[in-house]
Design an enzyme around this catalytic site. Structure first.
Site, mmCIF file in Angstrom:
data_model
loop_
_atom_site.group_PDB
_atom_site.id
_atom_site.type_symbol
_atom_site.label_atom_id
_atom_site.label_comp_id
_atom_site.label_asym_id
_atom_site.label_seq_id
_atom_site.Cartn_x
_atom_site.Cartn_y
_atom_site.Cartn_z
ATOM 1 C CD GLN A 83 -1.071 -0.184 3.759
ATOM 2 O OE1 GLN A 83 -1.265 0.787 4.488
ATOM 3 N NE2 GLN A 83 -1.633 -1.378 3.980
ATOM 4 C CG HIS A 88 4.039 0.907 3.797
ATOM 5 N ND1 HIS A 88 3.524 2.055 3.226
ATOM 6 C CD2 HIS A 88 3.146 0.538 4.757
ATOM 7 C CE1 HIS A 88 2.384 2.375 3.804
ATOM 8 N NE2 HIS A 88 2.126 1.452 4.732
ATOM 9 C CG HIS A 121 -0.526 5.669 3.934
ATOM 10 N ND1 HIS A 121 -1.529 4.749 3.791
ATOM 11 C CD2 HIS A 121 0.326 5.171 4.858
ATOM 12 C CE1 HIS A 121 -1.313 3.741 4.618
ATOM 13 N NE2 HIS A 121 -0.191 3.964 5.271
ATOM 14 C CD GLU A 137 1.737 3.746 8.303
ATOM 15 O OE1 GLU A 137 0.534 4.064 8.349
ATOM 16 O OE2 GLU A 137 2.121 2.598 8.017
ATOM 17 N NE ARG A 178 -6.433 -2.217 2.412
ATOM 18 C CZ ARG A 178 -7.381 -1.372 2.792
ATOM 19 N NH1 ARG A 178 -8.141 -0.780 1.877
ATOM 20 N NH2 ARG A 178 -7.565 -1.092 4.067
#
Length: 454
Positions: A96, A284, A98, A133, A303
């Site tokens: 995936q 990642h 972000h 993140e 995804r």
């Protein structure tokens, strides 16, 4: 301080025992993947106020200055700017990326115009926030993070006989400009507008990644057999780890050719206390392990593969960062000021969040994790003894992961046992964590603190 209850998330890749043990939950057939300490609108945590449960989102909306403070309110509004989780994976989870802020806003508004409900399984954008993140390992933790060098990818992929792998090799060796190479027109058509100024190496990585994530499913046994055969020819530990990740992924998702993308990525193996930061757009996949995870207050996930959930290939490719990179350890920049005798700080270059991971001990024994990090960073370490306060007036979540700890603030004192947590509002001022030395709990304890940066 308010007792805070995490929101459980049950996904197929989760553990049947790890988080259940930490939070003293009954083991069931349903795996438990994540526990959210959350101010996200779609899955907010509850806090206990005068014995009654209240949604954290409501409390912050009603009392933003009290709960999150003036600085956080001014910059982010009446919200908790981070989402804090404990996660445990026994199987690989989705490949995936972000989005950055403008992509999140555009995607969220477009899906709203299309009338896709926020809780629909085909929904990609749950909010308008960009999402970076950070992960801090609580046990050994494995992940594929960002693109490694072209040489690393070629060394892995050239060992395979699979047609898709050879197509990826061709892409990595392909011409740079779209007009000069029609054989990759399907990939080039999906490049973002920014690709007009990309370097040739970034376009090659894009084409190879595109080949992996758009390939049709294939015979599962054939895929695994070629991966295992190729692994036997690997000479270096890092390449061996990349093949290990690809084999695990191909075993968990039979016939999913996107597992070959892991051979282009940096294989990361974290021990307890080690960390990695994932900027927006970084491809990642988490492979295995238990960790603390903190991110911007967003549930946006795009995804590309290795999942039974909705795949959004077009938006993945629009948001993909195709630069090669070394995994970012958020401890690197200021490690000398981030490690204290029994406490490590993790401060990536973002405004929304940071983490601290610590141990308290009545006998004042040194924490092996700190000793390990000290050896890792050698002469950069400064050992500082004494209490470690969190002096800024921002929103904090403290969770006890082992034993017992005592949390003190200017306003309150609370003893936490394993699996218990408190929300420390900005109005409580400074706070620190110490050992429980009065017989109320275990003489040793480990804890995590999620907060805005100070």
């Amino acid at each position: 301080m308010y007792s805070i209850r995490p929101v459980p998330k049950h996904y197929a890749w989760g553990s049947h025992s790890c988080l259940q043990r930490v939070f003293h939950l009954d083991e069931t057939e349903q795996p438990l993947a994540e526990m959210w300490f959350s101010g996200h609108e779609q899955s907010p945590s509850t806090v206990i106020v005068d014995g009654e449960p209240r949604l954290l989102t409501q409390m912050i909306a009603e009392q933003p200055l009290t709960m999150v403070g003036s600085r956080s309110s001014s910059e982010f509004g009446p919200v908790l700017p981070y989402l804090f989780k404990l996660i445990s994976a026994t199987e690989p989870l989705s490949l995936q990326v972000h989005p950055v802020a403008f992509q999140a806003r555009a995607g969220f508004n477009e899906e709203n115009r299309e009338g896709i409900p926020l809780d629909a399984p085909e929904r990609s954008f749950k909010d308008i926030n960009e999402k970076s993140e950070m992960v801090v390992a609580l046990e050994p933790f494995l992940a594929a993070v960002g693109f490694s060098t072209r040489a690393f990818a070629l060394k892995n992929l050239e060992l395979l006989h699979l047609p898709v792998a050879q197509r990826m090799v061709e892409a990595l060796n392909s011409a740079a400009l779209r007009s000069e190479d029609e054989s990759f027109a399907d990939a080039d058509a999906l490049m973002p507008i920014a690709a007009t100024v990309w370097s040739p190496s970034r376009k090659r990585l894009f084409r190879a990644f595109h080949a992996a994530i758009t390939a049709e499913p294939m015979n599962a046994e054939e895929l695994l057999a070629d991966l295992r055969r190729a692994r036997e020819q690997v000479e270096h530990a890092r390449n061996d780890l990349a093949f290990d990740f690809a084999i695990r992924a191909a075993s968990a998702f039979p016939g999913d050719v996107s597992s070959l993308a892991l051979l282009m990525m940096n294989p990361v193996s974290l021990q307890e206390g080690e960390s990695v930061f994932l900027p927006t757009g970084t491809p990642h996949a988490y492979i295995y392990g238990t960790a603390a995870e903190i991110m911007t207050n967003s549930d946006n996930v795009l995804r590309a593969g290795l999942t039974v959930k909705h795949k959004d290939i077009t938006n993945v490719l629009q948001c993909l960062d195709c630069r090669t990179s070394t995994p970012v350890d958020p401890s690197n920049a200021q490690i000398a000021t981030m490690l204290m005798r029994n406490l490590a700080f993790y401060k990536p270059d973002v405004s929304e969040y940071m983490l601290a991971y610590g141990q308290v001990d009545v006998q004042h024994e040194p924490w092996p994790v700190i000793n390990s990090l000290a050896r890792h960073y050698d002469s950069l370490i400064r050992q500082i003894s004494g209490r470690t306060p969190f002096p800024h007036a921002g929103p904090r979540v403290v969770v006890c992961t082992q034993g017992s700890v005592k949390v003190r603030s200017e306003q309150d004192t609370v003893v936490l046992r394993q699996g218990q947590a408190v929300f420390v509002p900005a109005s409580d001022g400074w706070a620190y964590v110490e050992a429980v030395s009065d017989g109320e709990g275990d003489p040793q304890g480990k804890y995590l603190v999620a907060s805005t940066p100070f």
